[in-house]
Design an enzyme around this catalytic site. Structure first.
Site, short mmCIF file in Angstrom:
data_model
loop_
_atom_site.label_atom_id
_atom_site.label_comp_id
_atom_site.label_asym_id
_atom_site.label_seq_id
_atom_site.Cartn_x
_atom_site.Cartn_y
_atom_site.Cartn_z
N LYS A 19 0.89 -1.18 0.00
CA LYS A 19 0.00 0.00 0.00
C LYS A 19 0.92 1.21 0.00
CE LYS A 19 -2.04 2.97 2.04
NZ LYS A 19 -1.76 4.37 1.66
N GLU B 88 8.61 0.87 11.45
CA GLU B 88 9.73 1.81 11.32
C GLU B 88 9.08 3.18 11.41
OE1 GLU B 88 12.84 0.98 11.07
OE2 GLU B 88 13.05 -0.81 9.83
N CYS C 267 13.70 9.94 7.73
CA CYS C 267 13.41 9.57 9.13
C CYS C 267 14.66 9.69 10.00
CB CYS C 267 12.82 8.18 9.19
SG CYS C 267 13.78 7.01 8.26
N GLU D 221 9.17 15.64 15.35
CA GLU D 221 9.75 15.37 14.04
C GLU D 221 9.14 16.32 13.02
OE1 GLU D 221 8.77 11.68 12.09
OE2 GLU D 221 10.87 11.47 11.53
P1 NAD Z 1 2.08 8.27 7.60
O1 NAD Z 1 2.23 7.52 8.84
O2 NAD Z 1 1.06 9.34 7.55
O3 NAD Z 1 1.75 7.30 6.38
C1 NAD Z 1 2.48 6.13 6.15
C2 NAD Z 1 1.57 5.13 5.48
O4 NAD Z 1 0.50 4.81 6.37
C3 NAD Z 1 0.93 5.65 4.20
O5 NAD Z 1 0.87 4.61 3.25
C4 NAD Z 1 -0.46 6.04 4.66
O6 NAD Z 1 -1.43 5.97 3.65
C5 NAD Z 1 -0.74 5.00 5.72
N1 NAD Z 1 -1.75 5.46 6.71
C6 NAD Z 1 -2.01 6.73 7.07
N2 NAD Z 1 -3.04 6.75 7.96
C7 NAD Z 1 -3.42 5.47 8.16
C8 NAD Z 1 -4.42 4.84 8.95
N3 NAD Z 1 -5.26 5.55 9.70
N4 NAD Z 1 -4.52 3.49 8.92
C9 NAD Z 1 -3.69 2.77 8.14
N5 NAD Z 1 -2.74 3.30 7.35
C10 NAD Z 1 -2.59 4.63 7.36
O7 NAD Z 1 3.53 8.81 7.26
P2 NAD Z 1 3.96 9.67 6.01
O8 NAD Z 1 3.45 11.05 6.24
O9 NAD Z 1 3.64 9.00 4.73
O10 NAD Z 1 5.54 9.59 6.12
C11 NAD Z 1 6.25 10.38 6.98
C12 NAD Z 1 6.59 9.61 8.25
O11 NAD Z 1 7.26 8.39 7.96
C13 NAD Z 1 7.53 10.37 9.12
O12 NAD Z 1 7.04 10.42 10.44
C14 NAD Z 1 8.83 9.59 9.06
O13 NAD Z 1 9.64 9.68 10.17
C15 NAD Z 1 8.38 8.23 8.82
N6 NAD Z 1 9.42 7.43 8.19
C16 NAD Z 1 10.09 6.52 8.93
C17 NAD Z 1 11.09 5.75 8.39
C18 NAD Z 1 11.82 4.74 9.20
O14 NAD Z 1 12.42 3.89 8.62
N7 NAD Z 1 11.78 4.78 10.49
C19 NAD Z 1 11.42 5.88 7.04
C20 NAD Z 1 10.72 6.81 6.30
C21 NAD Z 1 9.71 7.56 6.89
#
Ligand code: NAD
Length: 499
Positions: free
Chosen positions: A192, A268, A303, A402
């Site tokens: 997804k 992650e 991240c 963050e």
């Molecule tokens: P997000 O958590 O909003 O979204 C991540 C994924 O989750 C997307 O595919 C999104 O559609 C899905 N999602 C969102 N709401 C959901 C829900 N209610 N139920 C199920 N799925 C849902 O994050 P983002 O804005 O896409 O990415 C930024 C974040 O990702 C930052 O906080 C960053 O730190 C983190 N990140 C972490 C790593 C790591 O390896 N630790 C790597 C890259 C990004």
């Protein structure tokens, strides 16, 4: 292998591009059952570049059924590891063959500079798949140290149906870190992608089938988090969720698992990496280069972004001056121009969020040294200048939360002990950097910081051989290295009575 093109060539290719926009289920592109689509907006200029099928509960059901059917049939899950390896190596080759196309999709979709998509994203994603493919026919199971009357076999089996829910900052790479080990170990996968960046993954799924992956082993369901993402989290026939994204959504996946089938949930989540520079650092120019890359690379949407510079007071002014000078050379440009070092923020919402943090930094009394504003307004896209705040205290909002944008917080400390205290004073524990020429100091501090990755005298060191993941609220489980395979396999203990 294709070469980096010129801006004009990328612009021409972009105008001719017809990205895949349907869901990819059971080896075929299909519309969402609802018929709904959503706008795919390029942050480069704010223009809609595609209408993408909007997956929802019914589509997730279909994808899971397909993934389950092929898993039980065994055409992938029971294939000899050496054969799986060949198919995955084919996929990695195909990704490299389509390097410019994939780089272009990534850059148009989420705004990062083309030179990074070309040099980093496509190549690292292909490498992640290749690395796990090459490993899979070299990993042995175990025989327990029993007496002569028994044989104890400790074997690893694929877990079944894996849902990979990924973010927009490295759309292809975050997916590949999960696909490599999950597919190599024989699972079926549903990806997804984030709603901001579905295009590259759809093309990779098509390449995977061309590479020989049986239909249904890899499915891609673009859609929104609270619908498609949640449906995967709650699904009774998904065995494992591998998630990269925000801590907030990570916590939801833990709840979904509790409300459904106790599926394994690997997270992650975010970070607030402390970049500790002590006065005895051997090369302040190098430290400044890494500090700047650590926060401005990928527009700070990383991240492990080195978002807190924890610097010993005596060298603070000199180091900050150097970082500001580098930042001035990294003003955002057209992401399609190979000369551009910093591109666009992924969307309007994220840009406003970052600008909101910059306002908070000002209001809470930090000193703005560079940037702090939206730039390139006339282009229609979403751009923020590299931003440096000096005089930050670790209890300020910009040091605690963050930001996920190009905003550096400089926090000065008197010595190594205070540096470690500040480094650990956070809910996160993804990574930490330590700059010192004293090897004993480096080891002591590396042990004391609570982080999944510690980089000494560099930022973002390592390769596929090193596990990656977080302590504390940065998550659990590890991507990369052989440790990643633990997430996608169950351990089976078979005791054979020989008496
Ligand atoms: P997000 O958590 O909003 O979204 C991540 C994924 O989750 C997307 O595919 C999104 O559609 C899905 N999602 C969102 N709401 C959901 C829900 N209610 N139920 C199920 N799925 C849902 O994050 P983002 O804005 O896409 O990415 C930024 C974040 O990702 C930052 O906080 C960053 O730190 C983190 N990140 C972490 C790593 C790591 O390896 N630790 C790597 C890259 C990004």
């Amino acid at each position: 292998m294709s070469k980096l093109l010129t801006r004009d060539e990328y612009q021409r290719l972009a105008s001719e591009l017809t990205p895949r926009t349907q869901l990819f289920i059971d080896g075929k592109f299909v519309d969402a059952q609802s018929g709904k689509t959503f706008d795919c907006v390029s942050p480069r200029d704010g223009r809609v570049i595609a209408q993408v099928a909007e997956g929802d509960v019914a589509d997730v059901d279909r994808a899971v059924a397909s993934a389950r059917a092929v898993f039980e049939k065994g055409s992938w899950s029971q294939m000899a590891p050496a054969k799986r390896k060949r198919i995955l190596l084919n996929l990695a080759d195909k990704m490299r063959e389509h390097r410019n196309e994939l780089a272009l999709l990534e850059t148009l979709d989420m705004g990062k500079p083309i030179r990074d998509s070309f040099a980093v994203d496509v190549m690292s994603a292909a490498n992640a798949i290749q690395w796990h493919a090459e490993a899979i026919d070299k990993v042995y199971d175990e025989v327990a140290p029993t007496g002569p009357d028994a044989l104890g076999l400790i074997t690893r089996e694929p877990i079944g149906v894996v849902a990979a829910v990924v973010p927009w900052n490295f759309p292809m790479l975050m997916a590949a870190w999960k696909l490599g080990p999950a597919l190599a170990t024989g699972n079926s996968v549903i990806v997804k992608p984030a709603e901001q960046s579905p295009l590259s993954m759809l093309r990779i799924a098509e390449l995977a089938v061309e590479a020989g992956l049986p239909e249904g082993v890899l499915n891609v369901v673009p859609g929104f988090g609270p619908t498609a993402g949640k449906a995967l989290g709650l699904h009774m026939d998904v065995d494992c969720v591998a998630f990269t994204g925000s801590g907030e959504v990570g916590k939801l996946f833990l709840q979904y698992a509790g409300q459904s089938n106790m599926k394994r949930v690997w997270l992650e989540a975010g970070g607030k990496t402390p970049n500790i520079v002590l006065a005895d650092a051997h090369d302040l120019d190098k430290a400044a280069q890494h500090a700047a890359m650590g926060i401005f690379f990928n527009q700070g949407e990383v991240c492990t972004a080195a978002s807190r510079l924890v610097v010993q007071e005596s060298i603070r002014d000199e180091l900050v001056e150097k970082i500001v000078k580098i930042g001035e050379t990294m003003m955002p440009g057209d992401p399609l121009d190979p000369a551009t070092a910093m591109g666009a923020i992924v969307d309007e919402g994220q840009m406003q969020r970052v600008l909101g943090y910059i306002e908070k930094g000002r209001a809470e009394g930090a000193t703005l040294r560079l940037g702090g504003e939206q730039v390139r307004r006339n282009e229609g896209g979403f751009y923020i200048a590299p931003t440096v705040f000096d005089g930050v205290r670790n209890d300020m909002t910009i040091a605690r939360e963050e930001i996920f944008g190009p905003v550096l917080s400089v926090i000065s400390v008197k010595d190594a002990e205070e540096a470690v205290k500040v480094a650990n004073d956070t809910i996160y524990g993804l990574a930490a950097c330590i700059w010192t020429r004293d090897i004993r100091q480096a080891h002591r501090m590396a042990r004391a910081v609570k982080a999944g990755s510690v980089w000494v005298n560099c930022w973002d060191g390592g390769d596929m051989t090193m596990p990656f993941g977080g302590f504390k609220q940065s998550g659990n489980g590890r991507d990369k290295s052989l440790h990643a395979m633990d997430k996608y396999t169950e351990v089976k203990a078979t005791w054979i009575d020989l008496s």
